[in-house]
Design a protein around this motif. Sequence first.
Motif, PDB file in Angstrom:
ATOM      1  N   SER A  24      -8.732   5.024 -10.602  1.00 54.71           N
ATOM      2  CA  SER A  24      -7.922   6.066  -9.605  1.00 54.71           C
ATOM      3  C   SER A  24      -7.060   5.698  -8.815  1.00 54.71           C
ATOM      4  O   SER A  24      -6.128   6.536  -8.539  1.00 54.71           O
ATOM      5  CB  SER A  24      -9.112   6.894  -8.852  1.00 54.71           C
ATOM      6  OG  SER A  24      -9.692   6.127  -7.987  1.00 54.71           O
ATOM      7  N   ASP A  25      -6.971   4.475  -8.432  1.00 54.77           N
ATOM      8  CA  ASP A  25      -5.871   4.036  -7.514  1.00 54.77           C
ATOM      9  C   ASP A  25      -4.539   3.528  -8.221  1.00 54.77           C
ATOM     10  O   ASP A  25      -3.773   3.456  -7.744  1.00 54.77           O
ATOM     11  CB  ASP A  25      -6.334   2.885  -6.682  1.00 54.77           C
ATOM     12  CG  ASP A  25      -7.278   2.998  -5.710  1.00 54.77           C
ATOM     13  OD1 ASP A  25      -7.428   4.253  -5.197  1.00 54.77           O
ATOM     14  OD2 ASP A  25      -8.087   2.321  -5.254  1.00 54.77           O
TER      15      ASP A  25
ATOM     16  N   ASP B 297      -1.246   4.361 -11.001  1.00 52.46           N
ATOM     17  CA  ASP B 297      -0.733   5.718 -11.501  1.00 52.46           C
ATOM     18  C   ASP B 297      -0.561   5.246 -13.196  1.00 52.46           C
ATOM     19  O   ASP B 297      -0.336   6.229 -13.830  1.00 52.46           O
ATOM     20  CB  ASP B 297       0.598   5.708 -11.087  1.00 52.46           C
ATOM     21  CG  ASP B 297       0.516   5.885  -9.464  1.00 52.46           C
ATOM     22  OD1 ASP B 297       0.040   7.020  -9.161  1.00 52.46           O
ATOM     23  OD2 ASP B 297       0.992   5.028  -8.688  1.00 52.46           O
TER      24      ASP B 297
ATOM     25  N   ASN C  34       1.886   2.360  -8.485  1.00 52.49           N
ATOM     26  CA  ASN C  34       1.080   1.496  -8.546  1.00 52.49           C
ATOM     27  C   ASN C  34       0.758   1.072  -9.954  1.00 52.49           C
ATOM     28  O   ASN C  34      -0.038   2.228 -10.619  1.00 52.49           O
ATOM     29  CB  ASN C  34      -0.139   1.479  -7.627  1.00 52.49           C
ATOM     30  CG  ASN C  34      -1.010   0.389  -7.478  1.00 52.49           C
ATOM     31  OD1 ASN C  34      -0.395  -0.862  -8.151  1.00 52.49           O
ATOM     32  ND2 ASN C  34      -2.257   0.410  -6.782  1.00 52.49           N
TER      33      ASN C  34
ATOM     34  N   THR D 138      -0.772  -4.615  -9.692  1.00 50.41           N
ATOM     35  CA  THR D 138      -1.946  -5.202  -9.449  1.00 50.41           C
ATOM     36  C   THR D 138      -2.643  -5.890 -11.049  1.00 50.41           C
ATOM     37  O   THR D 138      -2.662  -5.410 -12.001  1.00 50.41           O
ATOM     38  CB  THR D 138      -3.176  -4.488  -9.057  1.00 50.41           C
ATOM     39  OG1 THR D 138      -2.735  -3.542  -7.771  1.00 50.41           O
ATOM     40  CG2 THR D 138      -4.251  -5.050  -8.875  1.00 50.41           C
TER      41      THR D 138
ATOM     42  N   TYR E 112       0.646  -1.270  -0.070  1.00 55.89           N
ATOM     43  CA  TYR E 112      -0.010  -0.067  -0.010  1.00 55.89           C
ATOM     44  C   TYR E 112       0.926   1.274  -0.014  1.00 55.89           C
ATOM     45  O   TYR E 112       0.233   2.156  -0.382  1.00 55.89           O
ATOM     46  CB  TYR E 112      -0.912   0.073   1.089  1.00 55.89           C
ATOM     47  CG  TYR E 112      -1.895  -1.133   1.095  1.00 55.89           C
ATOM     48  CD1 TYR E 112      -3.050  -0.965   0.201  1.00 55.89           C
ATOM     49  CD2 TYR E 112      -1.926  -2.220   2.056  1.00 55.89           C
ATOM     50  CE1 TYR E 112      -4.212  -2.007   0.253  1.00 55.89           C
ATOM     51  CE2 TYR E 112      -2.961  -3.114   1.847  1.00 55.89           C
ATOM     52  CZ  TYR E 112      -4.152  -3.163   1.010  1.00 55.89           C
ATOM     53  OH  TYR E 112      -4.797  -4.220   1.085  1.00 55.89           O
TER      54      TYR E 112
END
Length: 272
Positions: free
Chosen positions: A55-56, A58, A10, A38, A5
């Motif tokens: 949105s999470d 990059d 990411n 991910t 996290y």
Amino acid sequence: MVIRYDAPLNVLVSTKGHPFDTPAFFGMFDAMRGMTWTHVEQPATAALMSPEGASDFDALLFYDVPGLQFKTPKPPDLIAPTEAFKSGFRGLLDAGKPMIFLHHAIAGWPLWDDYAEAIGARFFYQPGRYKGRDHPDSGYVFPVEFTLTPEGDHPVTKGLEGGFTLTDELYLIEMLEDGIVPLLRADYAFHQDNFYSAANALEARMWTRDGWTHGPGTDLIAWAKISGNAPTVTILCGNDAKTYGDDNFRRLLRNAIDWVTSDAAAEWARSG
């Protein structure tokens, strides 16, 4: 693998639609320090294709082939993206979400021209149309050894200035859009005598070119492009474990990730 996290970067990695060596492919990303990734498979990827859904992340890296259902030895069924997906994907480009298209991802969504425009090229598994023009099915050849030489000076090719050699798959395709920034070229003769018909392969006639005609193709293997307000990089190599494990290819891919997520790339895309 530990969920990071706190990673400064990411990346969403989308797959499915084409077979690949999964341990070797994901091992390549595991070896990249200073970032996390991910994995999402199609069609679940489509649910994240909007500014809110992504949105999470990059950057978005596509190593998938959505929009085709293969039925060898018959031609594939072509599936159009939903209107929600189209709207969400356009929204991502308008919002400047960085994207990387890797290898067979250039064949994705063959019924939607906007997707090919975002990439700058398309691999046609069977003869098709793009913006009212007929195109033959594309060509493929593997394994083949070739040398990649950078064109110009760009952060994506930093550390690769002397060029490097890979044994990988090559495609016979045309560029579809203007406005690309060439990054790497291959020293190979891109004409149909050196390739095989993709449509024949889907009819269980691998390694044939009978009845197939294709004009000269591009020798570009990697390029950058402004798509909407987003910086994008397309890299055409990346077929198998040997390439995934190659230090130069890993540098190329990591450079691309670092660049598309940089402030400089975002400014470049907004100014285009």
